[in-house]
Design a protein around this motif. Structure first.
Motif, PDB file in Angstrom:
ATOM      1  N   LYS A 153       0.765  -1.307   0.012  1.00 15.32           N
ATOM      2  CA  LYS A 153      -0.028  -0.010  -0.045  1.00 15.32           C
ATOM      3  C   LYS A 153       0.937   1.117  -0.012  1.00 15.32           C
ATOM      4  CE  LYS A 153      -3.683   2.266   2.575  1.00 15.32           C
ATOM      5  NZ  LYS A 153      -3.044   3.591   2.736  1.00 15.32           N
ATOM      6  N   GLY A 182      -0.883   7.395   1.335  1.00 14.33           N
ATOM      7  CA  GLY A 182      -1.887   8.054   1.071  1.00 14.33           C
ATOM      8  C   GLY A 182      -2.772   7.380  -0.161  1.00 14.33           C
ATOM      9  N   GLU A 183      -2.370   6.090  -0.566  1.00 13.55           N
ATOM     10  CA  GLU A 183      -3.371   5.293  -1.451  1.00 13.55           C
ATOM     11  C   GLU A 183      -4.525   4.817  -0.750  1.00 13.55           C
ATOM     12  OE1 GLU A 183      -2.830   1.581  -4.692  1.00 13.55           O
ATOM     13  OE2 GLU A 183      -1.603   1.680  -2.773  1.00 13.55           O
ATOM     14  N   SER A 184      -5.773   4.830  -1.487  1.00 14.34           N
ATOM     15  CA  SER A 184      -6.969   4.277  -0.563  1.00 14.34           C
ATOM     16  C   SER A 184      -6.896   2.777  -0.922  1.00 14.34           C
ATOM     17  CB  SER A 184      -8.114   4.690  -1.518  1.00 14.34           C
ATOM     18  OG  SER A 184      -8.169   4.237  -3.026  1.00 14.34           O
ATOM     19  N   LEU A 185      -7.660   1.871  -0.094  1.00 12.46           N
ATOM     20  CA  LEU A 185      -7.663   0.463  -0.043  1.00 12.46           C
ATOM     21  C   LEU A 185      -8.368   0.168  -1.454  1.00 12.46           C
ATOM     22  CD1 LEU A 185      -8.989  -0.281   3.581  1.00 12.46           C
ATOM     23  CD2 LEU A 185      -6.635  -0.398   2.453  1.00 12.46           C
ATOM     24  N   THR A 186      -9.408   0.751  -2.108  1.00 16.73           N
ATOM     25  CA  THR A 186      -9.953   0.317  -3.243  1.00 16.73           C
ATOM     26  C   THR A 186      -8.695   0.737  -4.516  1.00 16.73           C
ATOM     27  OG1 THR A 186     -11.988   1.569  -2.713  1.00 16.73           O
ATOM     28  CG2 THR A 186     -11.580   1.319  -5.142  1.00 16.73           C
ATOM     29  N   SER A 187      -7.761   1.604  -4.232  1.00 18.56           N
ATOM     30  CA  SER A 187      -7.059   1.690  -5.409  1.00 18.56           C
ATOM     31  C   SER A 187      -5.886   0.395  -5.318  1.00 18.56           C
ATOM     32  CB  SER A 187      -6.140   3.084  -5.242  1.00 18.56           C
ATOM     33  OG  SER A 187      -4.938   3.070  -5.968  1.00 18.56           O
TER      34      SER A 187
END
Length: 214
Positions: free
Chosen positions: A127, A130-135
């Protein structure tokens, strides 16, 4: 034929060493959105005047439009691959159909090195800050697409188990085995039994060296 003139580079990652599966899906969709897929996927659909020596004005325009679309498609494919990949299509860069087939030929070899790199890319994902879990899930899904494209039609759970066992063995080797690893990944095929046999060879050589009289 009606087309949308492309004005920017493709809105997805360029083709590199390990992302052919997801890239091919994205590139196909992108070319379709520009109405450039026919010239890439089906060159036999090219317009052919009934009388090639005396084409009508309409037929001449159809041929010119087709050739123009070939140029656009070729350019889009060229711009959608990393610099290190351009060498594969440099000799056919004016023909999108040949470019497409050449890239598939290069990347879908199903050789051990291709499998290893694809699995390594998947298992090496982390991860980002700042990355979203969706991304993150989307990146994992794309990495899985790159693995799926390398699987033969008869791929099974047993095949997956063998692949994972082989990868674990290779990843466990220290840097002093780098040359040995490189030779393994260049083989035409590498099932678990072949890998185990290959592992025994350097081991036997070391044993012989240790037992030889000084």
């Amino acid at each position: 034929m009606s087309t949308t003139t492309p004005t920017t580079k493709c809105p997805f990652p360029a083709l590199g060493e390990c992302n052919y599966g997801s890239w091919a899906d994205d590139m196909e969709a992108y070319l379709k959105s520009l109405d450039l897929w026919d010239v890439t996927d089906d060159p036999t659909a090219a317009p052919l005047p009934v009388d090639a020596a005396n084409p009508t004005m309409e037929q001449r325009k159809e041929v010119q439009d087709w050739e123009k679309c070939k140029g656009w498609a070729s350019g889009q494919i060229w711009l959608a691959v990393e610099d290190g990949q351009n060498v594969h299509v440099k000799d056919v860069k004016n023909n999108p159909a040949k470019m497409w087939l050449k890239l598939k030929e290069v990347h879908v070899q199903r050789k051990p090195g291709m499998h290893f790199n694809a699995y390594d890319a998947l298992l090496g994902l982390h991860k980002l800050e700042g990355e979203s879990l969706t991304s993150l899930m989307a990146r994992v899904d794309k990495a899985m697409q790159d693995i799926h494209v390398l699987h033969p039609k008869d791929f099974t759970i047993d095949s997956l188990n063998n692949d994972l066992t082989s990868m674990a063995l290779i990843c466990a080797l220290p840097s002093e085995y780098n040359n040995f690893i490189s030779s393994l990944l260049l083989l035409d095929s590498l099932d678990l039994s072949k890998l185990q046999s290959a592992f025994e060879s350097p081991e036997l050589q070391r044993q012989r060296q240790h037992t030889q009289p000084q």
